[in-house]
Design a protein around this motif. Sequence first.
Motif, PDB file in Angstrom:
ATOM      1  N   LYS A 103       0.812  -1.217   0.000  1.00  0.00           N
ATOM      2  CA  LYS A 103       0.000   0.000   0.000  1.00  0.00           C
ATOM      3  C   LYS A 103       0.842   1.262   0.000  1.00  0.00           C
ATOM      4  CE  LYS A 103      -3.906   0.052   2.199  1.00  0.00           C
ATOM      5  NZ  LYS A 103      -4.969   0.063   3.236  1.00  0.00           N
ATOM      6  N   LEU A 104       2.031   1.226   0.602  1.00  0.00           N
ATOM      7  CA  LEU A 104       2.866   2.423   0.722  1.00  0.00           C
ATOM      8  C   LEU A 104       4.097   2.361  -0.183  1.00  0.00           C
ATOM      9  CD1 LEU A 104       2.642   2.967   4.585  1.00  0.00           C
ATOM     10  CD2 LEU A 104       1.277   4.023   2.767  1.00  0.00           C
ATOM     11  N   VAL A 105       3.941   1.696  -1.331  1.00  0.00           N
ATOM     12  CA  VAL A 105       5.023   1.659  -2.327  1.00  0.00           C
ATOM     13  C   VAL A 105       4.529   2.396  -3.575  1.00  0.00           C
ATOM     14  CG1 VAL A 105       6.742   0.132  -3.391  1.00  0.00           C
ATOM     15  CG2 VAL A 105       5.476  -0.645  -1.408  1.00  0.00           C
ATOM     16  N   GLN A 106       3.830   3.491  -3.355  1.00  0.00           N
ATOM     17  CA  GLN A 106       3.119   4.178  -4.423  1.00  0.00           C
ATOM     18  C   GLN A 106       4.043   4.805  -5.464  1.00  0.00           C
ATOM     19  OE1 GLN A 106      -0.033   4.168  -5.021  1.00  0.00           O
ATOM     20  NE2 GLN A 106      -0.799   3.213  -3.176  1.00  0.00           N
ATOM     21  N   LEU A 107       5.138   5.401  -5.032  1.00  0.00           N
ATOM     22  CA  LEU A 107       6.026   6.068  -5.990  1.00  0.00           C
ATOM     23  C   LEU A 107       6.710   5.058  -6.896  1.00  0.00           C
ATOM     24  CD1 LEU A 107       5.486   8.370  -3.938  1.00  0.00           C
ATOM     25  CD2 LEU A 107       7.817   9.144  -4.343  1.00  0.00           C
ATOM     26  N   THR A 108       7.107   3.934  -6.303  1.00  0.00           N
ATOM     27  CA  THR A 108       7.727   2.878  -7.105  1.00  0.00           C
ATOM     28  C   THR A 108       6.736   2.332  -8.125  1.00  0.00           C
ATOM     29  OG1 THR A 108       9.113   2.265  -5.220  1.00  0.00           O
ATOM     30  CG2 THR A 108       8.913   0.656  -6.994  1.00  0.00           C
ATOM     31  N   PHE A 109       5.492   2.165  -7.684  1.00  0.00           N
ATOM     32  CA  PHE A 109       4.451   1.658  -8.579  1.00  0.00           C
ATOM     33  C   PHE A 109       4.197   2.638  -9.724  1.00  0.00           C
ATOM     34  CE2 PHE A 109      -0.013   0.598  -9.641  1.00  0.00           C
ATOM     35  CZ  PHE A 109       0.136  -0.759  -9.872  1.00  0.00           C
ATOM     36  N   ALA A 110       4.167   3.932  -9.403  1.00  0.00           N
ATOM     37  CA  ALA A 110       3.961   4.951 -10.442  1.00  0.00           C
ATOM     38  C   ALA A 110       5.126   4.963 -11.429  1.00  0.00           C
ATOM     39  CB  ALA A 110       3.803   6.327  -9.802  1.00  0.00           C
ATOM     40  N   ALA A 111       6.360   4.859 -10.918  1.00  0.00           N
ATOM     41  CA  ALA A 111       7.535   4.833 -11.789  1.00  0.00           C
ATOM     42  C   ALA A 111       7.482   3.629 -12.727  1.00  0.00           C
ATOM     43  CB  ALA A 111       8.817   4.805 -10.952  1.00  0.00           C
ATOM     44  N   ILE A 116       6.391   1.598 -18.295  1.00  0.00           N
ATOM     45  CA  ILE A 116       5.554   0.830 -19.220  1.00  0.00           C
ATOM     46  C   ILE A 116       4.966   1.751 -20.292  1.00  0.00           C
ATOM     47  CG2 ILE A 116       3.417  -0.506 -19.429  1.00  0.00           C
ATOM     48  CD1 ILE A 116       5.681  -2.114 -18.257  1.00  0.00           C
ATOM     49  N   THR A 117       4.539   2.941 -19.867  1.00  0.00           N
ATOM     50  CA  THR A 117       3.993   3.917 -20.810  1.00  0.00           C
ATOM     51  C   THR A 117       5.027   4.293 -21.860  1.00  0.00           C
ATOM     52  OG1 THR A 117       2.502   4.840 -19.147  1.00  0.00           O
ATOM     53  CG2 THR A 117       3.020   6.234 -21.038  1.00  0.00           C
ATOM     54  N   TRP A 118       6.240   4.616 -21.402  1.00  0.00           N
ATOM     55  CA  TRP A 118       7.301   4.983 -22.342  1.00  0.00           C
ATOM     56  C   TRP A 118       7.627   3.831 -23.282  1.00  0.00           C
ATOM     57  CZ3 TRP A 118      12.090   2.767 -23.105  1.00  0.00           C
ATOM     58  CH2 TRP A 118      12.923   3.447 -24.005  1.00  0.00           C
ATOM     59  N   LEU A 119       7.725   2.629 -22.754  1.00  0.00           N
ATOM     60  CA  LEU A 119       8.064   1.465 -23.573  1.00  0.00           C
ATOM     61  C   LEU A 119       6.989   1.217 -24.632  1.00  0.00           C
ATOM     62  CD1 LEU A 119      10.103  -0.837 -23.933  1.00  0.00           C
ATOM     63  CD2 LEU A 119       8.701  -2.218 -22.379  1.00  0.00           C
ATOM     64  N   THR A 120       5.725   1.384 -24.246  1.00  0.00           N
ATOM     65  CA  THR A 120       4.639   1.223 -25.208  1.00  0.00           C
ATOM     66  C   THR A 120       4.723   2.255 -26.313  1.00  0.00           C
ATOM     67  OG1 THR A 120       3.186   0.378 -23.456  1.00  0.00           O
ATOM     68  CG2 THR A 120       2.128   1.134 -25.475  1.00  0.00           C
ATOM     69  N   LEU A 121       4.922   3.519 -25.931  1.00  0.00           N
ATOM     70  CA  LEU A 121       5.007   4.587 -26.926  1.00  0.00           C
ATOM     71  C   LEU A 121       6.242   4.426 -27.810  1.00  0.00           C
ATOM     72  CD1 LEU A 121       3.913   7.643 -24.747  1.00  0.00           C
ATOM     73  CD2 LEU A 121       2.569   6.402 -26.446  1.00  0.00           C
ATOM     74  N   TYR A 122       7.357   3.987 -27.210  1.00  0.00           N
ATOM     75  CA  TYR A 122       8.572   3.757 -27.995  1.00  0.00           C
ATOM     76  C   TYR A 122       8.312   2.695 -29.058  1.00  0.00           C
ATOM     77  CZ  TYR A 122      13.314   2.323 -29.205  1.00  0.00           C
ATOM     78  OH  TYR A 122      14.456   2.004 -29.902  1.00  0.00           O
ATOM     79  N   THR A 123       7.625   1.632 -28.685  1.00  0.00           N
ATOM     80  CA  THR A 123       7.310   0.556 -29.631  1.00  0.00           C
ATOM     81  C   THR A 123       6.398   1.062 -30.749  1.00  0.00           C
ATOM     82  OG1 THR A 123       7.480  -1.075 -27.847  1.00  0.00           O
ATOM     83  CG2 THR A 123       6.346  -1.765 -29.861  1.00  0.00           C
ATOM     84  N   PHE A 303      -2.302  -4.150 -18.620  1.00  0.00           N
ATOM     85  CA  PHE A 303      -3.516  -3.353 -18.842  1.00  0.00           C
ATOM     86  C   PHE A 303      -3.153  -1.924 -19.251  1.00  0.00           C
ATOM     87  CE2 PHE A 303      -5.938  -6.286 -15.794  1.00  0.00           C
ATOM     88  CZ  PHE A 303      -6.543  -6.968 -16.836  1.00  0.00           C
ATOM     89  N   ALA A 304      -2.131  -1.367 -18.599  1.00  0.00           N
ATOM     90  CA  ALA A 304      -1.706  -0.001 -18.941  1.00  0.00           C
ATOM     91  C   ALA A 304      -1.256   0.069 -20.391  1.00  0.00           C
ATOM     92  CB  ALA A 304      -0.581   0.437 -18.009  1.00  0.00           C
ATOM     93  N   CYS A 305      -0.513  -0.952 -20.833  1.00  0.00           N
ATOM     94  CA  CYS A 305      -0.042  -1.013 -22.215  1.00  0.00           C
ATOM     95  C   CYS A 305      -1.218  -1.080 -23.180  1.00  0.00           C
ATOM     96  CB  CYS A 305       0.873  -2.235 -22.377  1.00  0.00           C
ATOM     97  SG  CYS A 305       1.460  -2.505 -24.060  1.00  0.00           S
ATOM     98  N   ILE A 306      -2.208  -1.934 -22.873  1.00  0.00           N
ATOM     99  CA  ILE A 306      -3.378  -2.088 -23.735  1.00  0.00           C
ATOM    100  C   ILE A 306      -4.189  -0.800 -23.791  1.00  0.00           C
ATOM    101  CG2 ILE A 306      -5.585  -3.281 -23.983  1.00  0.00           C
ATOM    102  CD1 ILE A 306      -3.184  -4.944 -24.788  1.00  0.00           C
TER     103      ILE A 306
END
Length: 378
Positions: A103-111, A116-123, A303-306
Motif C-alpha cells: 500500500k505504501l510503495v506508491q512512488l515505485t508503482f507509479a515509476a 511501461i507507458t514509455w516502452l509502449t510509446l517507444y514501440t 492493462f496499462a499497455c493495452i
Amino acid sequence: MTERSIDREPSISSSTTEAEAYDENEKITHSEGSYAMKNMDEQEAGDDVERAGLLPPAEHEKPPPKEPDNSMRSAIIWMVVNTLATIGIVFTNKAIFSDPSLKLVQLTFAAFHFFITWLTLYTLSRPRFAMFSPRRVAIKEIIPLAVAMALNVILPNLSLAFSTVTFYQVARILLTPTVALMNFVLYKSTLPRNAIYALVPACLGVGMVSYYDSLPSADANVKTTSTLGVIFAFSGIFASSLYTVWISSYHKKLQMNSMQLLFNQAPLAAFMLLYVIPFVDTFPVWTEVPVNRWIMILMSGFFACIINMSQFFIIAQTGPVSSTVVGHLKTCSIVALGWLTSGRAVGDKSVIGVFIAIGGIIGYSVVMLKHKAQQGKP
C-alpha cells in the motif's frame, strides 16, 4: 460565450490508468476533455491513419466496399478492449493496494507504470508501426508538467488504496467542474448556463457519496472509505485538474500532440521519482511478496499497455459522441462492480448520491455535445 478546449493526455493514471488519466483516464471528464483530445490528436493520428491505409487507389481500381464497416468494427473492438482494460486495471490496482505491504510503495508503482507507458510509446513509434513521430523537447521545458503528471498518478492511487472503488470512481466526476473552474479563473473561459446547472447535481452527488461512504459500519463485511482516502481523492482531483489545464497550454506551446508529449514526460517523471522513492516509499521484504501479487503487478502493467494502445486507435477513429459514451460506460461499470464488491445493501443511502452524480455528469455531456453541434453549424 467563449469556451476553451482541453487536450487530454492519452492516459496517465495508473489506476484508471495511464490511462484515465489518458485515462483516465482519464478519462475526465469526457466532456471538454473529449472534444479537445480529438483536436490535435485527431489531426496527427488521423492523418497518419489516412496516409497508411486510405491512400487513393489507382484509377482502374475500385475502393473496397467493406472498408467503412471494417473501420467501424475496428473502432468498436478497440473501444471494448479499452473499456475492459480500464475496468481491469482499477480492480487489479485495488487488489494490489489492499496488501498492507504494498500500500505504501506508491512512488515505485507509479515509476513502473511510467516506464511501461514509455516502452509502449517507444514501440508504437518504431518504423514497423509508425503510429506517431517522436519529437524531443528540452527537459527544462517540461519539468513542471512531469511533476504534475506524477502527482496526477500518485494521489489518485493513494485515494484508491484508502477508499472503496465506488467512492474513488465517483469522486473523479469532480474533475469536470474543477477543470471548468480553473479555466474560468485562469483564462476567463465560460460554459453554457445549462452545463453549469448540470454540474450542480454532479457535485452534490459526489458530496453525498463522500459522506455516507466514509461513515463507519457495524458490519465488518462492508467496505468503507477512510478520512485519508477522502483527502487523497480531493487533492488528487486538484492535481489532475491542474495537469489537464496545463496539458492544453503545453500542446500549443510546444506544438506537440499527446503521444509526443507523453513520450517525453513519462521517462522524466520516472527518473525524478527515483530521487524521492528511497525517502518516501516503505518497501516490503520482496522475497515475501506472494507470487499472485507479482502476477497482479504484471497484469497492471499489461492493462496499462493495452489502454495506451487502444486509446490511440479510439482517438483516430471515433468522434466526441463515441468517446463520451465510452467514458460514461466505464464510469458506470466500475461504480456498479465496485458496489457489488463493497458488501453494501441496495438500500444504502450513498447509492442515491451515485445516481445523482452520474446523472449530473451525463446531463452535462449531453448539453456540451449539443453546444458543440450548434457551434459547428454554419
